[in-house]
Scaffold this motif. Structure first.
Motif, PDB file in Angstrom:
ATOM      1  N   MET A   1      -5.924  -0.376  -8.442  1.00  0.00           N
ATOM      2  CA  MET A   1      -6.037   1.078  -8.320  1.00  0.00           C
ATOM      3  C   MET A   1      -4.970   1.840  -8.421  1.00  0.00           C
ATOM      4  O   MET A   1      -3.876   1.556  -8.566  1.00  0.00           O
ATOM      5  CB  MET A   1      -6.509   1.283  -6.830  1.00  0.00           C
ATOM      6  CG  MET A   1      -7.608   2.589  -6.971  1.00  0.00           C
ATOM      7  SD  MET A   1      -8.465   2.855  -5.357  1.00  0.00           S
ATOM      8  CE  MET A   1      -9.631   1.388  -5.237  1.00  0.00           C
ATOM      9  N   GLU A   2      -4.933   3.017  -8.850  1.00  0.00           N
ATOM     10  CA  GLU A   2      -4.100   3.897  -9.395  1.00  0.00           C
ATOM     11  C   GLU A   2      -2.984   4.433  -8.297  1.00  0.00           C
ATOM     12  O   GLU A   2      -3.562   4.855  -7.156  1.00  0.00           O
ATOM     13  CB  GLU A   2      -4.469   5.138 -10.199  1.00  0.00           C
ATOM     14  CG  GLU A   2      -3.199   5.886 -10.770  1.00  0.00           C
ATOM     15  CD  GLU A   2      -3.849   7.336 -11.444  1.00  0.00           C
ATOM     16  OE1 GLU A   2      -3.088   7.931 -12.120  1.00  0.00           O
ATOM     17  OE2 GLU A   2      -5.279   7.545 -11.228  1.00  0.00           O
ATOM     18  N   LYS A   3      -1.555   4.369  -8.182  1.00  0.00           N
ATOM     19  CA  LYS A   3      -0.572   4.808  -7.683  1.00  0.00           C
ATOM     20  C   LYS A   3      -0.525   6.208  -7.630  1.00  0.00           C
ATOM     21  O   LYS A   3      -0.526   6.544  -8.882  1.00  0.00           O
ATOM     22  CB  LYS A   3       0.734   4.113  -7.724  1.00  0.00           C
ATOM     23  CG  LYS A   3       0.460   2.611  -7.394  1.00  0.00           C
ATOM     24  CD  LYS A   3       0.633   2.205  -5.920  1.00  0.00           C
ATOM     25  CE  LYS A   3       0.446   0.697  -5.817  1.00  0.00           C
ATOM     26  NZ  LYS A   3       0.696   0.478  -4.424  1.00  0.00           N
ATOM     27  N   VAL A   4      -0.523   6.934  -6.684  1.00  0.00           N
ATOM     28  CA  VAL A   4      -0.077   8.526  -6.801  1.00  0.00           C
ATOM     29  C   VAL A   4       0.959   8.793  -6.031  1.00  0.00           C
ATOM     30  O   VAL A   4       1.277   8.379  -5.030  1.00  0.00           O
ATOM     31  CB  VAL A   4      -1.209   9.259  -6.330  1.00  0.00           C
ATOM     32  CG1 VAL A   4      -2.518   9.033  -7.223  1.00  0.00           C
ATOM     33  CG2 VAL A   4      -2.047   8.675  -4.716  1.00  0.00           C
ATOM     34  N   ASN A   5       1.800   9.648  -6.364  1.00  0.00           N
ATOM     35  CA  ASN A   5       2.864  10.026  -5.826  1.00  0.00           C
ATOM     36  C   ASN A   5       2.689  11.674  -4.833  1.00  0.00           C
ATOM     37  O   ASN A   5       2.314  12.376  -5.564  1.00  0.00           O
ATOM     38  CB  ASN A   5       4.260  10.607  -6.781  1.00  0.00           C
ATOM     39  CG  ASN A   5       5.480  11.013  -6.059  1.00  0.00           C
ATOM     40  OD1 ASN A   5       5.439  11.113  -4.944  1.00  0.00           O
ATOM     41  ND2 ASN A   5       6.354  11.303  -6.953  1.00  0.00           N
ATOM     42  N   ILE A   6       2.666  11.199  -3.362  1.00  0.00           N
ATOM     43  CA  ILE A   6       2.173  12.297  -2.601  1.00  0.00           C
ATOM     44  C   ILE A   6       3.539  13.004  -2.101  1.00  0.00           C
ATOM     45  O   ILE A   6       3.321  13.961  -0.970  1.00  0.00           O
ATOM     46  CB  ILE A   6       1.446  11.737  -1.538  1.00  0.00           C
ATOM     47  CG1 ILE A   6       2.079  10.390  -0.606  1.00  0.00           C
ATOM     48  CG2 ILE A   6       0.191  11.287  -1.864  1.00  0.00           C
ATOM     49  CD1 ILE A   6       1.415  10.116   0.425  1.00  0.00           C
TER      50      ILE A   6
ATOM     51  N   MET B   1      -5.748   6.083   2.074  1.00  0.00           N
ATOM     52  CA  MET B   1      -5.516   7.479   2.541  1.00  0.00           C
ATOM     53  C   MET B   1      -6.534   7.971   3.021  1.00  0.00           C
ATOM     54  O   MET B   1      -7.812   7.815   2.686  1.00  0.00           O
ATOM     55  CB  MET B   1      -4.909   8.405   1.574  1.00  0.00           C
ATOM     56  CG  MET B   1      -3.402   7.924   0.857  1.00  0.00           C
ATOM     57  SD  MET B   1      -2.559   9.252   0.035  1.00  0.00           S
ATOM     58  CE  MET B   1      -3.380   9.135  -1.739  1.00  0.00           C
TER      59      MET B   1
ATOM     60  N   PRO C   1       0.712  -1.226   0.103  1.00  0.00           N
ATOM     61  CA  PRO C   1       0.038  -0.017   0.100  1.00  0.00           C
ATOM     62  C   PRO C   1       0.909   1.246  -0.048  1.00  0.00           C
ATOM     63  O   PRO C   1       0.373   2.402  -0.495  1.00  0.00           O
ATOM     64  CB  PRO C   1      -0.736  -0.150   1.331  1.00  0.00           C
ATOM     65  CG  PRO C   1      -0.735  -1.615   1.739  1.00  0.00           C
ATOM     66  CD  PRO C   1       0.397  -1.962   1.103  1.00  0.00           C
TER      67      PRO C   1
ATOM     68  N   CYS D   1       1.191   6.066  -3.064  1.00  0.00           N
ATOM     69  CA  CYS D   1       0.420   5.251  -2.106  1.00  0.00           C
ATOM     70  C   CYS D   1      -1.027   5.304  -3.324  1.00  0.00           C
ATOM     71  O   CYS D   1      -0.865   5.527  -4.521  1.00  0.00           O
ATOM     72  CB  CYS D   1      -0.118   6.070  -1.042  1.00  0.00           C
ATOM     73  SG  CYS D   1      -1.097   5.368   0.196  1.00  0.00           S
ATOM     74  N   GLU D   2      -2.082   4.769  -2.742  1.00  0.00           N
ATOM     75  CA  GLU D   2      -3.455   4.758  -3.459  1.00  0.00           C
ATOM     76  C   GLU D   2      -4.472   5.387  -2.644  1.00  0.00           C
ATOM     77  O   GLU D   2      -4.337   5.487  -1.364  1.00  0.00           O
ATOM     78  CB  GLU D   2      -3.748   3.392  -3.559  1.00  0.00           C
ATOM     79  CG  GLU D   2      -2.834   2.531  -4.581  1.00  0.00           C
ATOM     80  CD  GLU D   2      -3.200   1.078  -4.699  1.00  0.00           C
ATOM     81  OE1 GLU D   2      -4.139   0.834  -4.955  1.00  0.00           O
ATOM     82  OE2 GLU D   2      -2.395   0.269  -4.762  1.00  0.00           O
ATOM     83  N   GLU D   3      -5.384   6.067  -3.162  1.00  0.00           N
ATOM     84  CA  GLU D   3      -6.722   6.909  -2.703  1.00  0.00           C
ATOM     85  C   GLU D   3      -7.164   6.081  -1.607  1.00  0.00           C
ATOM     86  O   GLU D   3      -7.515   6.383  -0.412  1.00  0.00           O
ATOM     87  CB  GLU D   3      -7.662   7.572  -3.442  1.00  0.00           C
ATOM     88  CG  GLU D   3      -7.021   8.558  -4.443  1.00  0.00           C
ATOM     89  CD  GLU D   3      -6.788   9.815  -3.741  1.00  0.00           C
ATOM     90  OE1 GLU D   3      -7.117   9.789  -2.591  1.00  0.00           O
ATOM     91  OE2 GLU D   3      -6.049  10.765  -4.258  1.00  0.00           O
ATOM     92  N   ARG D   4      -7.453   4.517  -1.742  1.00  0.00           N
ATOM     93  CA  ARG D   4      -8.100   3.737  -0.783  1.00  0.00           C
ATOM     94  C   ARG D   4      -7.316   3.666   0.204  1.00  0.00           C
ATOM     95  O   ARG D   4      -8.055   3.077   1.346  1.00  0.00           O
ATOM     96  CB  ARG D   4      -8.480   2.616  -1.620  1.00  0.00           C
ATOM     97  CG  ARG D   4      -7.223   1.661  -2.017  1.00  0.00           C
ATOM     98  CD  ARG D   4      -7.654   0.286  -2.570  1.00  0.00           C
ATOM     99  NE  ARG D   4      -6.453  -0.289  -3.220  1.00  0.00           N
ATOM    100  CZ  ARG D   4      -6.207  -1.498  -3.467  1.00  0.00           C
ATOM    101  NH1 ARG D   4      -7.319  -2.590  -3.006  1.00  0.00           N
ATOM    102  NH2 ARG D   4      -5.345  -1.980  -4.364  1.00  0.00           N
TER     103      ARG D   4
END
Lengths: 187, 187
Positions: free
Chosen positions: B1-6, A146, A113, A141-144
Motif C-alpha cells: 500500500m502507498e506510503k504517505v507523508n503526514i 491511520m 507501519p 505511514c499508510e492509510e490502513r
C-alpha cells in the motif's frame, strides 16, 4: 509496603521499540533502538541515545541523517536480530524493502507501519553514548494504519521494551484520553 | 500500500507515561511527562524534554534535582490531572504521599510503583523546550512489583501515551525476549 532502592540503573517503563536506519558507505544499515523520545515541540526534534561503539554512530556522524521506524509485533524477531548482529560482521542492507523521502541517507523501512525521517540538528556527546538530536522532516505511514489521518496504535500494533529484564510487550486497550481524563478532578 | 507523508510532527509510538516531580520554593510539584528516555549507559543518564513555560522548568533549573515516577493504570486520571493544571494556579503539593532518597529536592511518589531520583547532569537548551539530562542516583520500587529483584511490568501495570491522538494505553502480554528472539535468524 516498603520502598527499596535497587540502584542507579533504572529505565523508563516501558521503552518504545524502533529500528534506526542509516547509510554506511552508501548502503543501508539498521539497528534496534529503544532509547528515543521527542525533545522539542517546534521545530519537531527527537533525541536518540546511541552507543559510541556502534557502526550506526559513525554513520550518523558522517551523513547527518537517520530514520526511526516503528515495527509491528509480527516483526519482533527481525527487530531483535538487527540489534544482535553488527554491520561490522553482517551486511544488513537487504533485510528490508526500503523507500526514501526528502533525505537520501535516511532509509525508510517499507515493512514498518510508521517511519520518521530525520536530519541531524545537534550532537550531545556523553560518556558512553551520544545523544543525537534530529529534526523530523517527514512522517510516513499508510492509510490502513491511520484513523482520521492520524497513526492509530491499535492498527499499527507496535511493541515496547523493558530493561533490565529484556522483554518485548504488546500494547493493550485504551485506558483514557490525555488532556481529558483528569478534568473530573478539576475544582 | 502507498506510503504517505503526514508531516513533520511525528511522535514515538508509544511514549512511556511518567509523572515528573520537583520542588518549587521548597514544596513538591508534579507534572505529566511523556518525553523521557535513557540516553547514556554509564553513568546512567536519562533525558527529559520540558517546555520552557512550565513551572517545573524553573524548578529544575533552580534545584538541579527531579524525580521520574511511573504510575499504574489505576492512576490515569490523577496523572492526567497534574498535566492539566499548572502550579501557577493550583497547589499540587499534597496530591500524593511522598518520600525521599538521597536528593532532598526530588520528591518520590509513594503511590507510583517505580520512581527514579535524578540530579541534573547537563542542560541542552532547544527552541521551545529544554532537554534536561539527569544522572539516576536511585531507583525505588517495592518487592510486590518485582520478580527476581527486577521491576516487573506485568505487576506494575504502567500505561503509555500516543500523540497526536492523545490517548493512554495499557501494556499487554509479553511477545518475546530481547537479545534472544532474533537468534534464530542468525546464520
Amino acid at each position: 509496603m516498603e520502598k527499596v532502592n535497587i540502584g542507579s540503573q533504572g529505565f523508563t517503563l516501558p521503552m518504545p521499540q524502533a529500528i534506526l536506519g542509516t547509510h554506511i558507505e552508501g548502503r543501508p544499515n539498521y539497528m534496534a533502538l529503544g532509547w528515543v523520545t521527542r525533545v522539542n515541540y517546534s521545530p519537531p526534534l527527537i533525541g536518540i541515545g546511541v552507543h559510541k561503539g556502534h557502526a550506526t554512530h559513525q554513520a550518523i556522524t558522517e551523513t547527518g541523517q537517520f530514520s526511526i521506524n516503528f515495527p509491528s509485533t509480527e516483526m519482533v524477531n527481525i527487530t531483535d536480530y538487527v540489534g544482535l548482529v553488527s554491520n561490522k560482521r553482517v551486511d544488513k542492507s537487504e533485510l528490508f524493502d526500503r523507500f526514501y523521502g526528502e533525505l537520501k541517507d535516511a532509509p525508510l523501512i517499507k515493512e514498518c507501519p510508521l517511519s520518521l525521517e530525520c536530519k541531524l540538528y545537534e550532537t550531545v556527546s556523553l560518556p558512553t553514548n551520544t545523544l543525537f538530536i534530529g529534526e523530523i522532516v517527514g512522517t510516513w505511514c499508510e492509510e490502513r494504519y491511520m484513523t482520521d489521518g492520524v497513526p492509530d496504535i491499535s492498527k499499527i500494533k507496535p511493541f515496547v521494551l523493558t530493561m533490565p529484564d529484556n522483554r518485548y510487550w504488546e500494547v493493550g486497550r485504551c485506558v483514557g484520553h490525555a488532556w481529558k481524563a483528569g478534568k473530573a478532578l478539576k475544582k
